[in-house]
Design a protein around this motif. Structure first.
Motif, short mmCIF file in Angstrom:
data_model
loop_
_atom_site.label_atom_id
_atom_site.label_comp_id
_atom_site.label_asym_id
_atom_site.label_seq_id
_atom_site.Cartn_x
_atom_site.Cartn_y
_atom_site.Cartn_z
N MET A 1 0.84 -1.19 0.00
CA MET A 1 0.00 0.00 0.00
C MET A 1 0.88 1.24 0.00
N PRO A 2 0.58 2.24 -0.86
CA PRO A 2 1.39 3.46 -0.88
C PRO A 2 1.36 4.18 0.46
N ASP A 3 2.45 4.87 0.77
CA ASP A 3 2.54 5.63 2.02
C ASP A 3 1.57 6.81 2.01
N ASN A 4 1.18 7.25 3.19
CA ASN A 4 0.40 8.48 3.40
C ASN A 4 -1.01 8.44 2.85
N LEU A 5 -1.53 7.27 2.54
CA LEU A 5 -2.91 7.19 2.06
C LEU A 5 -3.86 7.09 3.24
N THR A 6 -4.97 7.82 3.13
CA THR A 6 -6.09 7.64 4.04
C THR A 6 -7.01 6.60 3.41
N ILE A 7 -7.49 5.67 4.21
CA ILE A 7 -8.30 4.56 3.70
C ILE A 7 -9.78 4.81 3.96
N ILE A 8 -10.58 4.70 2.91
CA ILE A 8 -12.04 4.71 3.05
C ILE A 8 -12.49 3.25 3.07
N PRO A 9 -13.04 2.78 4.17
CA PRO A 9 -13.45 1.37 4.25
C PRO A 9 -14.53 1.05 3.21
N PRO A 10 -14.69 -0.22 2.86
CA PRO A 10 -15.72 -0.60 1.89
C PRO A 10 -17.10 -0.08 2.28
N ARG A 11 -17.84 0.39 1.29
CA ARG A 11 -19.23 0.83 1.45
C ARG A 11 -19.38 1.97 2.45
N SER A 12 -18.44 2.92 2.41
CA SER A 12 -18.52 4.09 3.29
C SER A 12 -18.06 5.33 2.55
N GLY A 13 -18.09 6.47 3.22
CA GLY A 13 -17.70 7.72 2.57
C GLY A 13 -17.15 8.72 3.57
N VAL A 14 -16.46 9.73 3.04
CA VAL A 14 -15.82 10.76 3.86
C VAL A 14 -16.02 12.11 3.20
N SER A 15 -15.73 13.17 3.95
CA SER A 15 -15.69 14.52 3.40
C SER A 15 -14.45 15.22 3.93
N PHE A 16 -13.95 16.19 3.17
CA PHE A 16 -12.76 16.93 3.55
C PHE A 16 -12.64 18.17 2.67
N LEU A 17 -11.73 19.05 3.04
CA LEU A 17 -11.49 20.28 2.27
C LEU A 17 -10.28 20.08 1.37
N LEU A 18 -10.37 20.63 0.17
CA LEU A 18 -9.28 20.60 -0.79
C LEU A 18 -9.07 22.03 -1.27
N LYS A 19 -7.92 22.60 -0.96
CA LYS A 19 -7.65 24.00 -1.28
C LYS A 19 -7.20 24.17 -2.73
N LYS A 20 -7.45 25.35 -3.26
CA LYS A 20 -7.03 25.67 -4.63
C LYS A 20 -5.56 25.35 -4.82
N GLY A 21 -5.24 24.62 -5.86
CA GLY A 21 -3.86 24.25 -6.16
C GLY A 21 -3.44 22.91 -5.58
N GLN A 22 -4.19 22.42 -4.59
CA GLN A 22 -3.88 21.10 -4.05
C GLN A 22 -4.37 20.02 -5.01
N ARG A 23 -3.76 18.85 -4.89
CA ARG A 23 -4.15 17.72 -5.73
C ARG A 23 -4.67 16.58 -4.86
N LEU A 24 -5.74 15.98 -5.33
CA LEU A 24 -6.33 14.82 -4.67
C LEU A 24 -6.01 13.59 -5.50
N LYS A 25 -5.31 12.64 -4.88
CA LYS A 25 -5.01 11.37 -5.54
C LYS A 25 -5.95 10.31 -4.98
N VAL A 26 -6.71 9.67 -5.87
CA VAL A 26 -7.66 8.61 -5.50
C VAL A 26 -7.11 7.30 -6.04
N VAL A 27 -6.92 6.32 -5.15
CA VAL A 27 -6.23 5.08 -5.52
C VAL A 27 -7.17 3.88 -5.33
N ASP A 28 -7.26 3.06 -6.36
CA ASP A 28 -7.96 1.78 -6.26
C ASP A 28 -6.97 0.78 -5.67
#
Length: 197
Positions: A1-28
């Motif tokens: 598993m890549p370092d520094n990833l936050t895990i969303i458990p199966p069949r669940s969801g999260v919310s968070f803030l993403l500031k202008k210029g930041q990048r969100l990486k979503v990993v399967d």
């Protein structure tokens, strides 16, 4: 598993803030797992990601690297800057308890991505009616050219595949590990994400 990833458990969801210029990486993490993505302008949550405007301006339903995702006010909210899969969906709404009741015939349906997004975004003042059509990362949907029939096929994503979205304004983000059987080839797995920058 890549370092520094936050895990969303199966069949669940999260919310968070993403500031202008930041990048969100979503990993399967394990392969063949969809992640529903929605976002709102943090400064005015009436401005929300728009499937219709994005598809209209891109002139394609096959959104990938280089495509911006637009709001209901025709502003660019974020842009796909990396994509190792190249096949995602922006046609179908987040799965819900009604999805499971109507499509799958469940008598005790799961609340689905819609319910998970409602719960994750509630503290930010987002009502259920304000949940838009989601950008369904890794979801594989086809449309028959003659009949228009829509089919949900197993995702093309393999373990470790990812998408990177760069914010073009300050965003409130909702993100799930999708709950629908057909979307995920009848297995439920986690999704990983990290914010860069």
């Amino acid at each position: 598993m890549p370092d520094n990833l936050t895990i969303i458990p199966p069949r669940s969801g999260v919310s968070f803030l993403l500031k202008k210029g930041q990048r969100l990486k979503v990993v399967d993490l394990e392969g063949e797992q969809v992640s529903d993505f929605v976002c709102y302008n943090l400064a005015d949550k009436g401005e929300v990601i728009s499937s219709g405007r994005t598809i209209d301006y891109a002139e394609t339903i096959l959104l990938t690297k280089g495509h911006p995702l637009y709001s209901n006010r025709s502003n660019v909210m974020c842009e796909i800057v990396e994509d190792t899969v190249g096949r995602h969906d922006f046609l179908l709404t987040p799965c819900s308890a009604d999805t499971f009741r109507i499509i799958y015939g469940h008598t005790h349906p799961h609340r689905g991505c819609f319910g998970n997004l409602c719960a994750a975004l509630k503290d930010y003042g987002i009502s259920p009616d304000a949940i838009p059509i989601s950008f369904n990362i890794f979801m594989h949907v086809t449309v028959d050219g003659d009949t228009g029939k829509v089919a949900v096929l197993p995702p093309k994503s393999k373990a470790g595949d990812y998408v990177v979205l760069e914010a073009k304004m300050d965003l409130l983000v909702g993100l799930t590990a999708c709950s629908a059987e057909m979307s995920n080839n009848y297995a439920f797995k986690p999704i990983g994400y990290q914010i860069e920058g």
